[in-house]
Write a protein that holds these residues in place. Structure first.
Motif, short mmCIF file in Angstrom:
data_model
loop_
_atom_site.label_atom_id
_atom_site.label_comp_id
_atom_site.label_asym_id
_atom_site.label_seq_id
_atom_site.Cartn_x
_atom_site.Cartn_y
_atom_site.Cartn_z
N VAL A 135 0.83 -1.20 0.00
CA VAL A 135 0.00 0.00 0.00
C VAL A 135 0.87 1.26 0.00
O VAL A 135 0.63 2.21 -0.76
N ILE A 136 1.89 1.25 0.84
CA ILE A 136 2.80 2.41 0.92
C ILE A 136 3.46 2.66 -0.44
O ILE A 136 3.55 3.81 -0.89
N ALA A 137 3.91 1.60 -1.09
CA ALA A 137 4.56 1.75 -2.39
C ALA A 137 3.60 2.37 -3.40
O ALA A 137 4.00 3.22 -4.21
N HIS A 138 2.35 1.95 -3.37
CA HIS A 138 1.35 2.49 -4.30
C HIS A 138 1.11 3.98 -4.03
O HIS A 138 1.05 4.80 -4.95
N VAL A 139 0.96 4.32 -2.75
CA VAL A 139 0.72 5.72 -2.38
C VAL A 139 1.87 6.60 -2.84
O VAL A 139 1.68 7.67 -3.43
N ARG A 140 3.08 6.14 -2.59
CA ARG A 140 4.25 6.94 -2.96
C ARG A 140 4.44 7.00 -4.47
O ARG A 140 4.83 8.06 -5.00
#
Length: 284
Positions: free
Chosen positions: A50-55
């Motif tokens: 999720v973090i990778a997608h947000v960033r």
């Protein structure tokens, strides 16, 4: 709006990033913290996706939302807030769940009963914003007394209230659960426009199909095997109750509840610096 699902095969959970492309604000709904019960170890693989997608999309996290106090997976809300910022939110009636479970675990010293561990407790009908997107809270009790759904744009995120039409609905035998309340909650959801997209929190696909998480109100009203437009409340309650009878507790019930009641925290370390999950003996 942009909706990106993330499926966790270990808990059959679907988490979502819901983003406003105009402002790049987003909300994360029902995130998963990975947990190995045999070793008592956590990992952040699911949340890191999720973090990778947000960033990658340069989103700014406005909200980290749970639809209810999950009993089958640990929420990653606290971890995601630490990394990405944003405010945590859950339904206001979480206090009912807290009053039931916190005394059983004897964790009142680090689990506030007033819900102040969450940044926002949402009431039925409340409207909040994700950038330019308006999100409306719909109370949908039945699975638990504190379940809510988030109606955002042309979509509704229903947690464990509805599953895909070929599976039906969530169980109603948890403390405070109620099949009559579940039926009425689902009828509220099915009163939304037929084209409304329905995003579920779990999927347990029958043999022959892969995981799925998106349907429409029209599909649910026509095809849901437990609660389509031809099913009366009394018939739903009888069938749901029969299915729930003797159903085993979720494998991660005890760790999930303790962590999720604290908005994703593991509680106060003991004098050796270690945090513990409590297992109440003969208390359930």
């Amino acid at each position: 709006m942009n909706v990106q699902p993330f499926f966790d095969p270990h808990t059959a959970t679907i988490s979502y990033v819901v983003a406003d492309p105009a402002t790049r604000a987003c909300a994360i709904i029902d995130p998963v913290l990975d947990y190995d019960p045999a070793r008592g170890r956590t990992s952040t693989h699911s949340a890191d996706r999720v973090i990778a997608h947000v960033r990658a999309h340069d989103y700014q996290v406005a909200w980290i939302l749970d639809t209810h106090v999950h009993a089958d997976h640990l929420t990653a809300a606290a971890y995601l807030k630490q990394i990405l910022g944003g405010m945590t939110g859950i339904g206001a009636k979480v206090t009912t769940v807290l009053r039931h479970w916190v005394p059983i675990f004897n964790t009142v010293h680090d689990t506030p009963l007033d819900g102040s561990q969450f940044d926002r407790l949402f009431a039925d009908g409340e409207i909040f914003r994700i950038g330019a997107l308006a999100a409306t809270v719909i109370e949908t009790p039945g699975h638990t007394p504190a379940c809510i759904s988030y109606h955002i744009g042309d979509a509704v995120f229903v947690g464990d209230t509805l599953f895909m039409p070929d599976y039906g609905t969530a169980r109603t035998d948890f403390p405070g659960g109620n099949a009559h309340a579940m039926y009425r909650s689902i009828r509220r959801l099915l009163a939304l426009p037929d084209s409304t997209r329905v995003f579920t929190c779990h999927d347990y696909p029958p043999e022959g199909r892969g995981p799925a998480w998106e349907s429409t109100v029209a599909e649910q009203r026509e095809k849901n095997i437990l609660i389509n437009d031809q099913v009366a409340e009394s018939d739903y309650v009888a069938e749901r109750s029969q299915r729930d009878r003797g159903k085993p507790a979720p494998q991660l019930l005890l760790p999930s509840l303790q962590v999720n009641l604290r908005a994703g925290e593991f509680g106060t370390p003991e004098d050796n610096g270690v945090r513990y999950i409590r297992i109440p003996i003969n208390a359930l």
